[in-house]
Design a protein around this motif. Sequence first.
Motif, PDB file in Angstrom:
ATOM      1  N   SER A   1     -60.010 -11.708 -12.511  1.00  0.00           N
ATOM      2  CA  SER A   1     -60.481 -12.599 -11.448  1.00  0.00           C
ATOM      3  C   SER A   1     -61.850 -12.144 -10.986  1.00  0.00           C
ATOM      4  CB  SER A   1     -59.497 -12.609 -10.266  1.00  0.00           C
ATOM      5  OG  SER A   1     -59.406 -11.330  -9.666  1.00  0.00           O
ATOM      6  N   TRP A   2     -62.491 -12.987 -10.175  1.00  0.00           N
ATOM      7  CA  TRP A   2     -63.786 -12.651  -9.593  1.00  0.00           C
ATOM      8  C   TRP A   2     -63.907 -13.385  -8.263  1.00  0.00           C
ATOM      9  CZ3 TRP A   2     -62.944 -14.922 -14.305  1.00  0.00           C
ATOM     10  CH2 TRP A   2     -63.134 -16.314 -14.377  1.00  0.00           C
ATOM     11  N   ASP A   3     -64.671 -12.788  -7.366  1.00  0.00           N
ATOM     12  CA  ASP A   3     -64.941 -13.378  -6.066  1.00  0.00           C
ATOM     13  C   ASP A   3     -66.311 -12.898  -5.626  1.00  0.00           C
ATOM     14  OD1 ASP A   3     -64.585 -10.732  -5.142  1.00  0.00           O
ATOM     15  OD2 ASP A   3     -62.488 -11.089  -4.623  1.00  0.00           O
ATOM     16  N   ASP A   4     -66.670 -13.165  -4.386  1.00  0.00           N
ATOM     17  CA  ASP A   4     -68.001 -12.786  -3.911  1.00  0.00           C
ATOM     18  C   ASP A   4     -68.213 -11.278  -3.929  1.00  0.00           C
ATOM     19  OD1 ASP A   4     -68.624 -15.426  -3.509  1.00  0.00           O
ATOM     20  OD2 ASP A   4     -68.223 -15.396  -1.344  1.00  0.00           O
ATOM     21  N   ASP A   5     -67.129 -10.520  -3.908  1.00  0.00           N
ATOM     22  CA  ASP A   5     -67.239  -9.059  -3.831  1.00  0.00           C
ATOM     23  C   ASP A   5     -67.322  -8.389  -5.199  1.00  0.00           C
ATOM     24  OD1 ASP A   5     -67.137  -9.088  -1.031  1.00  0.00           O
ATOM     25  OD2 ASP A   5     -64.953  -9.151  -1.055  1.00  0.00           O
ATOM     26  N   GLY A   6     -67.010  -9.107  -6.287  1.00  0.00           N
ATOM     27  CA  GLY A   6     -67.104  -8.498  -7.604  1.00  0.00           C
ATOM     28  C   GLY A   6     -66.050  -8.996  -8.566  1.00  0.00           C
TER      29      GLY A   6
END
Length: 231
Positions: A89-94
């Motif tokens: 997965s990925w999000d704004d934090d990495g």
Amino acid sequence: MVVLATKCYVGGDARDRALDGMNSLVANDVGELDVDWHVGVRDDDFVQVDVSGEDAEVARNVLAETWGEIVAHDGGLEAGEEYVGTLESWDDDGFVLDAGVDVRIPADEIGLGRGSPEQVVERFGLVQHLPVRFVYGGDVGDPDSEPSRLSDAERDRLYDWQRGDGRLNVNSATRGEVRATVNRAGHAQDIVTVERLGLLEQSVVCTEDTDPPGLLAAIGSYLPAEMRCVV
């Protein structure tokens, strides 16, 4: 037993075909050694190979070198060492990688240029479950630990994708299934090869004159998979 850094996350007939293909790939890797093997799947979807015979240790080493090995079950990861995990997965934090345990790669440790993690995913054509090499930084609860990061070799590989001819990356399908889909859609002449990235993750290498987004549009309806172009 060796746990390979590639997953089998499809079901039904697709799962049977994928494991049949995996068995053939293991045979290609270690078939000339004095070993017997059995291919299975762990509860977390990682492929495991039970190996026995006189050359079992050699065979396990060959498979680990070829596919990467999930070693967290053997006592954890060591800070500063390089491992392979799958992009979950990925999000704004990495990024979050699965290496038997979740490993977070902070956004500023991805090292693939400007932009948010999601923009990096789109730019480099990254798909879920893609095997990715990283350097483990240590336990996030340890104030003295360094953050985990993508390995230099991984960064080089992804930048090479951008410098070469176009690519279309795909998950949820074997290499044979992707090749057959390209042929069925009438685009065999538009690709150079289908490069295996993992058991169910492939990279379609386009010819110089092929537009990857156009190829995606042409084959997308034939293949129930996540697809992204390298741009």
